[in-house]
Scaffold this motif. Structure first.
Motif, PDB file in Angstrom:
ATOM      1  N   VAL A 127       7.823  67.773 -94.850  1.00 12.31           N
ATOM      2  CA  VAL A 127       6.399  67.906 -94.519  1.00 12.31           C
ATOM      3  C   VAL A 127       5.698  66.577 -94.785  1.00 12.31           C
ATOM      4  O   VAL A 127       6.118  65.809 -95.645  1.00 12.31           O
ATOM      5  CB  VAL A 127       5.730  69.021 -95.366  1.00 12.31           C
ATOM      6  N   PRO A 128       4.627  66.291 -94.053  1.00  9.43           N
ATOM      7  CA  PRO A 128       3.862  65.072 -94.351  1.00  9.43           C
ATOM      8  C   PRO A 128       3.069  65.248 -95.643  1.00  9.43           C
ATOM      9  O   PRO A 128       2.502  66.316 -95.897  1.00  9.43           O
ATOM     10  CB  PRO A 128       2.943  64.935 -93.140  1.00  9.43           C
ATOM     11  N   VAL A 129       3.050  64.203 -96.455  1.00  4.30           N
ATOM     12  CA  VAL A 129       2.365  64.241 -97.748  1.00  4.30           C
ATOM     13  C   VAL A 129       1.271  63.185 -97.769  1.00  4.30           C
ATOM     14  O   VAL A 129       1.527  62.017 -97.471  1.00  4.30           O
ATOM     15  CB  VAL A 129       3.357  63.999 -98.902  1.00  4.30           C
ATOM     16  N   PRO A 130       0.037  63.564 -98.104  1.00  2.00           N
ATOM     17  CA  PRO A 130      -1.053  62.584 -98.158  1.00  2.00           C
ATOM     18  C   PRO A 130      -0.723  61.420 -99.084  1.00  2.00           C
ATOM     19  O   PRO A 130      -0.225  61.610-100.190  1.00  2.00           O
ATOM     20  CB  PRO A 130      -2.235  63.401 -98.706  1.00  2.00           C
ATOM     21  N   GLY A 131      -0.965  60.208 -98.604  1.00  3.18           N
ATOM     22  CA  GLY A 131      -0.690  59.014 -99.384  1.00  3.18           C
ATOM     23  C   GLY A 131       0.698  58.454 -99.188  1.00  3.18           C
ATOM     24  O   GLY A 131       0.992  57.343 -99.633  1.00  3.18           O
ATOM     25  N   ARG A 132       1.571  59.212 -98.514  1.00  2.00           N
ATOM     26  CA  ARG A 132       2.954  58.751 -98.295  1.00  2.00           C
ATOM     27  C   ARG A 132       3.247  58.547 -96.814  1.00  2.00           C
ATOM     28  O   ARG A 132       4.408  58.578 -96.395  1.00  2.00           O
ATOM     29  CB  ARG A 132       3.941  59.743 -98.905  1.00  2.00           C
ATOM     30  N   GLU A 133       2.220  58.356 -96.029  1.00  2.00           N
ATOM     31  CA  GLU A 133       2.387  58.243 -94.583  1.00  2.00           C
ATOM     32  C   GLU A 133       3.378  57.156 -94.188  1.00  2.00           C
ATOM     33  O   GLU A 133       4.145  57.322 -93.235  1.00  2.00           O
ATOM     34  CB  GLU A 133       1.031  57.975 -93.919  1.00  2.00           C
ATOM     35  N   SER A 134       3.377  56.027 -94.894  1.00  3.03           N
ATOM     36  CA  SER A 134       4.222  54.896 -94.503  1.00  3.03           C
ATOM     37  C   SER A 134       5.574  54.874 -95.213  1.00  3.03           C
ATOM     38  O   SER A 134       6.358  53.945 -95.018  1.00  3.03           O
ATOM     39  CB  SER A 134       3.489  53.582 -94.779  1.00  3.03           C
ATOM     40  N   SER A 135       5.866  55.890 -96.009  1.00  2.36           N
ATOM     41  CA  SER A 135       7.124  55.888 -96.761  1.00  2.36           C
ATOM     42  C   SER A 135       8.301  56.170 -95.835  1.00  2.36           C
ATOM     43  O   SER A 135       8.197  56.949 -94.878  1.00  2.36           O
ATOM     44  CB  SER A 135       7.087  56.929 -97.878  1.00  2.36           C
ATOM     45  N   GLN A 136       9.430  55.524 -96.142  1.00  2.00           N
ATOM     46  CA  GLN A 136      10.677  55.779 -95.422  1.00  2.00           C
ATOM     47  C   GLN A 136      11.362  56.980 -96.077  1.00  2.00           C
ATOM     48  O   GLN A 136      12.371  56.871 -96.764  1.00  2.00           O
ATOM     49  CB  GLN A 136      11.570  54.544 -95.446  1.00  2.00           C
ATOM     50  N   SER A 137      10.764  58.150 -95.849  1.00  2.00           N
ATOM     51  CA  SER A 137      11.263  59.385 -96.453  1.00  2.00           C
ATOM     52  C   SER A 137      10.825  60.558 -95.601  1.00  2.00           C
ATOM     53  O   SER A 137      10.082  60.395 -94.626  1.00  2.00           O
ATOM     54  CB  SER A 137      10.716  59.545 -97.876  1.00  2.00           C
TER      55      SER A 137
END
Length: 335
Positions: free
Chosen positions: A144-154
């Motif tokens: 799921v998308p997590v706020p604040g982690r938009e650009s993470s490679q995860s």
């Protein structure tokens, strides 16, 4: 006693032998699957990671619709040119789902019907597994998308996710990765990118493939898996030169010299050229053969309104004995 023969349409999506494996359940098959999933979801102790619940899933998977079991067996024997299996019309009802989770490291612990669907299919394919250092060893993990982690490679990000073999650094990486869609991206932008080396092979010169078969590459584990040791040099391609296994993560794999770096870049270009996008919808599940295919994700824009894209992820191993030394108590979680 009469035994039904397999329906060819249940194995390939069309008459082309190179077509991806796929199956769309009929409504009666969906109803049959739903009954099995509900039985598992209410099986004591109703905890996904409990060994007794996993054992119940293993037994109940024998009661899945015959056509579904046939296509899973065909895929396990030979994943085809694309290394994928796409299943449609699975018993997932988006109207009764809770809001899409938004917390980091989101997992499923208590049994639900969608989690039971994912685990039943995984149990029919092989042995469901997880990794202690990844999402606390949960067998069913939320993508799921997590706020604040938009650009993470995860799996918490929403920017493009680089093509990779799942847990490429690990000596016991999964044989298959399963992604069950509970709720699709409302904008239809997010897609699971898949690329198989069986299609990429023809795009690479023999000299490039020879370099990729040599131990001239390293893959760095994510922070949760690091033990302080430097990555060991390995080959990106192993096994039969005409049908090799792949070990690469283009976000974490590096070459040890310039020639190897050039070969790695050519491999990435070939994988991108041969890639396809699978835009999953609710009730669809894709499996990726993690030995011959790599996967990633296209970019999308989360709304964080409770109805964002939501997948259940599972890992499957074919040889439980091979990993016995890494699974305390003969459980499903690798240390």
């Amino acid at each position: 006693m009469s035994i039904a023969t397999p329906d060819p349409g249940a194995v390939r999506s069309d008459a082309d032998a190179d077509a991806p494996l796929s199956l769309t359940l009929t409504d009666p098959e969906r109803h049959e699957f739903d009954a099995v999933a509900r039985q598992l979801a209410t099986t004591t102790p109703e905890l996904i990671d409990d060994a007794k619940w996993v054992a119940a899933a293993r037994e109940l998977s024998a009661h899945l619709p015959p056509r579904l079991r046939q296509v899973i067996r065909a895929y396990r024997h030979d994943p085809g040119e694309d290394g994928t299996l796409l299943l449609r019309n699975l018993p997932v009802d988006p109207e009764v789902l809770p809001t899409t989770p938004t917390v980091p490291e989101s997992v499923e612990r208590e049994a639900t019907v969608p989690a039971a669907v994912a685990v039943l299919i995984a149990a029919e394919l092989g042995e469901i597994a997880a990794y202690r250092n990844e999402k606390s060893g949960a067998l069913v993990q939320n993508v799921v998308p997590v706020p604040g982690r938009e650009s993470s490679q995860s799996n918490a990000g929403s920017t493009p996710l680089e093509l990779h073999v799942e847990n490429a650094f690990h000596p016991h990486r999964p044989d298959f990765v399963g992604l069950l869609c509970l709720r699709g991206d409302p904008d239809n932008a997010a897609g699971t990118l898949v690329s198989s080396f069986r299609r990429t092979l023809r795009l690479l010169a023999p000299a490039t493939r020879e370099v990729l078969h040599q131990e001239r590459f390293t893959t760095v584990p994510p922070p949760s898996f690091r033990s302080g040791d430097s990555a060991v040099a390995h080959a990106v391609l192993t096994g039969d030169p005409e049908d090799p296994n792949v070990k690469v993560d283009f976000n974490a794999t590096a070459a040890v010299d310039a020639e190897a770096a050039a070969a790695l870049e050519r491999l990435r270009d070939a994988f991108v050229e041969a890639s396809t996008s699978v835009p999953l919808r609710s009730g669809e599940m894709v499996f990726v053969d993690n030995r011959i295919a790599i996967h990633g994700r296209s970019a999308f824009t989360p709304r964080y309104d409770g109805r964002d894209r939501w997948l259940h992820r599972t890992f499957v191993l074919l040889d439980n004995r091979r990993t016995r030394g890494s699974r305390p108590g003969n459980g499903s979680v690798l240390d």
